[in-house]
Design a protein around this motif. Structure first.
Motif, short mmCIF file in Angstrom:
data_model
loop_
_atom_site.label_atom_id
_atom_site.label_comp_id
_atom_site.label_asym_id
_atom_site.label_seq_id
_atom_site.Cartn_x
_atom_site.Cartn_y
_atom_site.Cartn_z
N LEU A 67 38.63 -0.65 46.25
CA LEU A 67 37.96 0.55 45.76
C LEU A 67 37.09 0.23 44.56
O LEU A 67 37.35 -0.72 43.80
N LYS A 68 36.08 1.05 44.36
CA LYS A 68 35.31 1.07 43.13
C LYS A 68 35.85 2.20 42.25
O LYS A 68 36.41 3.17 42.75
N CYS A 107 42.86 -1.82 50.79
CA CYS A 107 41.99 -0.72 50.36
C CYS A 107 41.29 -1.07 49.04
O CYS A 107 41.73 -0.66 47.96
N ASP A 146 36.27 5.98 43.36
CA ASP A 146 36.68 6.14 44.76
C ASP A 146 38.09 6.71 44.80
O ASP A 146 38.85 6.64 43.83
N ASP A 151 37.73 -0.66 39.26
CA ASP A 151 37.50 -1.40 40.50
C ASP A 151 38.80 -2.13 40.86
O ASP A 151 39.46 -2.70 39.98
N ILE A 186 39.46 6.43 52.92
CA ILE A 186 38.85 6.15 51.62
C ILE A 186 37.68 7.11 51.42
O ILE A 186 36.83 7.28 52.30
N ILE A 187 37.64 7.75 50.26
CA ILE A 187 36.57 8.68 49.92
C ILE A 187 35.72 8.04 48.83
O ILE A 187 36.14 7.96 47.67
N PRO A 188 34.53 7.55 49.16
CA PRO A 188 33.70 6.90 48.15
C PRO A 188 33.26 7.88 47.06
O PRO A 188 32.82 9.00 47.37
N GLN A 189 33.40 7.48 45.82
CA GLN A 189 32.91 8.22 44.66
C GLN A 189 33.30 9.70 44.70
O GLN A 189 32.46 10.59 44.59
#
Length: 227
Positions: free
Chosen positions: A182-183, A180, A186, A143, A14-17
Motif C-alpha cells: 500500500l501507499k 497487500c 490507501d 507506504d 484494496i482502495i487506492p487513496q
C-alpha cells in the motif's frame, strides 16, 4: 444488494487513496500529540482518545465506502485500533482470523465463547451470523510492502467459516497468499474471517495503520458493544 465486487468475491479489496495526503499528515500529527510514546505501537479505542479519529470514523467518506462495498446501509463502529510496527516494536503475526468482538459485560450465552480481556476490555467470540456482518477498513498512514510487514491475505478464505488451527495450517500450506502493498492513504476493506498475517519489518520503516471495524447488526438483548 450492491453489484458484486472483489470484496464479496475475495473477501478483501484494496482502495487506492481512500484519504488524501493532507489527511494522512493530520492523522499522524493527531496520533503523536494524543498518544503516549510508550504505547504508540498499539492503541485500542482510538476514537475515544483522538477527536480527529472520531471524526473520521463517523465521516461520510467512511459511510459511503461501506455502502459501496457491502450490501448494508446501516453500520455502527465497534472497534478502532492503531498499530505501528517499527524498529522499536517489531513483531510478526501468524495466520489467523479476527474472531472476537469487544463487549461491555459477560453473559452466559450458548453461542458466545472464549471470553478474554484485552487491555482492560472484555472480548468474546460470537457466532458466525454476527461475524459475517462485520466489515473492517484498514487505512495505511505509511507506504508498506514486504520490507516493513505488509499484510498478507489468503483470498476467498472468508467463505470457509470459523476455522480451527489445524484447518488454518492446512489452508495456508496449500494456498498462495497475496501481499497487500500500500501507499500512504490507501486502505484495505476486508472480511474479519479472511485469513491474514504479516511478517516482521526488515527495514525499520514505520508501518502505521488505523484499523476500523463496523457491524450491521445488533447483539442479543442484554449484551452491548464496547464502542
Amino acid at each position: 444488494m450492491n453489484q458484486v465486487n472483489d470484496f464479496w468475491i475475495n473477501g478483501y479489496e484494496i482502495i487506492p487513496q481512500l484519504i488524501n495526503s493532507n489527511l494522512v499528515n493530520d492523522l499522524k500529527k493527531a496520533i503523536i500529540s494524543n498518544i503516549e510514546a510508550k504505547s504508540a505501537y498499539g492503541v485500542r479505542d482510538l476514537h475515544h482518545k483522538i477527536p480527529k479519529i472520531s471524526d473520521l470514523t463517523n465521516s461520510q467518506l467512511i459511510v459511503n465506502t461501506l455502502k459501496q462495498y457491502t450490501k448494508y446501509n446501516q453500520f455502527q463502529l465497534i472497534k478502532a485500533i492503531f498499530f505501528n510496527k517499527n524498529i522499536d516494536h517489531n513483531w510478526a503475526v501468524a495466520w489467523h482470523q479476527d474472531k472476537t468482538i469487544a463487549v461491555k459485560q459477560k453473559l452466559n450465552l450458548t453461542e458466545y465463547k472464549n471470553w478474554t480481556v484485552k487491555q482492560g476490555t472484555l472480548h468474546v467470540q460470537p457466532p458466525l451470523k454476527i461475524l459475517e456482518k462485520i466489515t473492517a477498513i484498514r487505512i495505511a498512514l505509511d507506504d508498506t510492502d514486504s520490507n516493513n510487514g505488509a499484510l498478507k491475505i489468503i483470498p476467498n478464505s472468508h467463505k470457509l467459516g470459523i476455522l480451527t488451527q489445524p484447518e488454518i495450517n492446512q489452508i495456508t500450506n496449500e494456498r498462495k497468499p497475496i501481499l497487500c502493498s500500500l501507499k500512504a492513504g490507501d486502505a484495505i476493506i476486508m472480511h474479519p474471517l479472511i485469513l491474514h498475517s504479516s511478517s516482521k519489518s526488515i527495514n525499520g520503516n514505520e508501518r502505521r495503520t488505523i484499523h476500523l471495524e463496523y457491524c450491521s447488526c445488533n447483539l442479543p438483548q442484554g449484551l452491548d458493544w464496547h464502542n
